[in-house]
Design a protein around this motif. Structure first.
Motif, PDB file in Angstrom:
ATOM      1  N   ILE A  22       0.695  -1.575  -0.177  1.00  0.00           N
ATOM      2  CA  ILE A  22      -0.105  -0.071  -0.153  1.00  0.00           C
ATOM      3  C   ILE A  22       1.144   1.055  -0.350  1.00  0.00           C
ATOM      4  N   CYS A  23       2.052   1.283   0.864  1.00  0.00           N
ATOM      5  CA  CYS A  23       2.856   2.426   0.821  1.00  0.00           C
ATOM      6  C   CYS A  23       3.779   3.072  -0.088  1.00  0.00           C
ATOM      7  N   TRP A  24       4.263   1.541  -1.193  1.00  0.00           N
ATOM      8  CA  TRP A  24       4.485   2.089  -2.105  1.00  0.00           C
ATOM      9  C   TRP A  24       3.585   1.691  -3.721  1.00  0.00           C
ATOM     10  N   ALA A  25       2.502   1.381  -3.636  1.00  0.00           N
ATOM     11  CA  ALA A  25       0.957   1.507  -4.288  1.00  0.00           C
ATOM     12  C   ALA A  25       1.472   3.109  -4.717  1.00  0.00           C
ATOM     13  N   PHE A  26       1.088   3.430  -3.037  1.00  0.00           N
ATOM     14  CA  PHE A  26       0.244   5.294  -3.161  1.00  0.00           C
ATOM     15  C   PHE A  26       1.080   6.171  -3.469  1.00  0.00           C
ATOM     16  N   PHE A  95       1.719  -5.348  -6.555  1.00  0.00           N
ATOM     17  CA  PHE A  95       2.170  -3.962  -6.938  1.00  0.00           C
ATOM     18  C   PHE A  95       3.011  -3.266  -7.724  1.00  0.00           C
ATOM     19  N   PRO A  96       4.125  -5.003  -8.877  1.00  0.00           N
ATOM     20  CA  PRO A  96       5.086  -3.090  -9.834  1.00  0.00           C
ATOM     21  C   PRO A  96       3.899  -3.601 -10.642  1.00  0.00           C
ATOM     22  N   ASN A 187       6.685  10.587  -2.729  1.00  0.00           N
ATOM     23  CA  ASN A 187       6.743   9.152  -3.250  1.00  0.00           C
ATOM     24  C   ASN A 187       7.761   8.487  -2.101  1.00  0.00           C
ATOM     25  N   ILE A 188       9.092   9.461  -1.720  1.00  0.00           N
ATOM     26  CA  ILE A 188      10.451   9.550  -1.258  1.00  0.00           C
ATOM     27  C   ILE A 188      10.035   8.552   0.310  1.00  0.00           C
ATOM     28  N   VAL A 189       9.501   9.303   0.817  1.00  0.00           N
ATOM     29  CA  VAL A 189       8.726   8.962   2.126  1.00  0.00           C
ATOM     30  C   VAL A 189       8.108   8.095   2.548  1.00  0.00           C
ATOM     31  N   LEU A 190       7.165   7.188   1.661  1.00  0.00           N
ATOM     32  CA  LEU A 190       6.191   5.709   1.124  1.00  0.00           C
ATOM     33  C   LEU A 190       7.161   4.945   1.005  1.00  0.00           C
ATOM     34  N   ALA A 197       8.855  -2.095   6.811  1.00  0.00           N
ATOM     35  CA  ALA A 197       7.659  -2.979   6.257  1.00  0.00           C
ATOM     36  C   ALA A 197       8.057  -4.939   5.358  1.00  0.00           C
ATOM     37  N   THR A 198       8.887  -4.206   4.241  1.00  0.00           N
ATOM     38  CA  THR A 198       9.120  -5.421   3.783  1.00  0.00           C
ATOM     39  C   THR A 198      10.042  -6.205   4.186  1.00  0.00           C
TER      40      THR A 198
END
Length: 282
Positions: A22-26, A95-96, A187-190, A197-198
């Motif tokens: 979710i972090c990476w997607a957003f 995600f990708p 995007n950097i923060v996310l 998390a990963t």
């Protein structure tokens, strides 16, 4: 195939996995929304978009193949043992795939919105050609012996490499323009949050299984997490310094001046938009 020894650990694994996704997607949405609001992509590095596409495509090939292909899964078990678990979850495939869709939308924005004099550099094109030529060569090397696990590990290495270099063009563009107007740093923060998390997700699986083969077997995922952690921290500092300190005064004056790279007669962003952008991306 191994099974979970602890239900709470399994639940935690799934929660951490979807949290990172979710972090990476957003992370792609702040830039997309900023482009739409400004009707301009001036300030966004097209090289970053190209390199990020290569990264996400390679990551999708690795995760989807290892998750869906029984042949590759068998080769994984033959190498690491049938008591091990496939270290790729459905969230890793999502995600990708989702990121590539966002990249496509941004690419459409690049075509139709004001882009000033910006274009993809020859260096980025050369990297793109070299990487996919290398991947193609590896495919033909794997074909005679059906070494598909080795082949997908190559795509793993490619996506890790692209993660390391993809932000550099944006940092350089900000430096040459002496401005961060048009670039969202959310995007950097996310990315950083997703990386943490990963890494935690992989650790939970390893602790439950009592083995660190999950890290050794899925080289790209822990390396991706570690790389994102290190690179995100570095670029966090760079982008925050550029955005809030180095070029902050110039950004505040955008409402009174026309962006030098824009073809529009109207300012690309108003003072209120800039202040709102800082609030939403910080």
């Amino acid at each position: 195939m191994g099974s979970w020894n602890s239900i709470p650990m399994e639940v935690m694994y799934q929660v951490l996995g979807w949290t990172s996704i979710i972090c990476w997607a957003f992370s792609g949405y702040p830039q997309l929304l900023l482009n739409f609001r400004r009707k301009s992509v001036v300030g966004l590095s097209f090289d970053y978009v190209v390199l990020n596409f290569t990264k996400q495509a390679s990551y999708l090939i690795y995760n989807a193949t290892l998750f869906f292909s029984p042949i590759v899964q068998k080769q994984y078990f033959d190498k690491y043992g049938y008591d091990q678990m496939i270290p790729v979850a459905l969230s890793d495939v999502f995600f990708p795939f989702h990121s590539i869709i966002l990249i496509f939308v941004v690419s459409v924005q690049i075509i139709f919105f004001d882009r000033g004099s910006q274009k993809v550099s020859k260096a980025a094109i050369a990297i793109l050609v070299a990487v996919w030529f290398f991947a193609g060569a590896c495919f033909f090397m794997a074909l005679p012996t059906h070494s598909w696990l080795w082949l997908v590990s190559i795509f793993n290495s490619i996506q890790v490499f692209m993660t390391v270099i993809k932000y550099s063009p944006q940092a350089f563009l900000n430096f040459t323009r002496k401005s961060t107007v048009g670039f969202s740093i959310g995007n950097i923060v996310l990315d950083f949050s997703g990386g943490v998390a990963t890494l935690a997700q992989m650790s939970v699986q390893s602790v439950d299984q009592g083995s660190w083969v999950n890290f050794l077997g899925n080289i790209g995922k822990p390396l991706l997490a570690l790389t994102v952690l290190q690179v995100s921290i570095a670029f966090d500092l760079i982008f925050f310094y550029q955005h809030f300190v180095l070029y902050h005064i110039k950004a505040s004056r955008v409402s009174f001046q026309r962006d030098p790279e824009s073809t529009d007669s109207e300012p690309l962003i108003k003072d209120s938009d800039h202040l709102q952008g800082i609030a939403t991306t910080s």
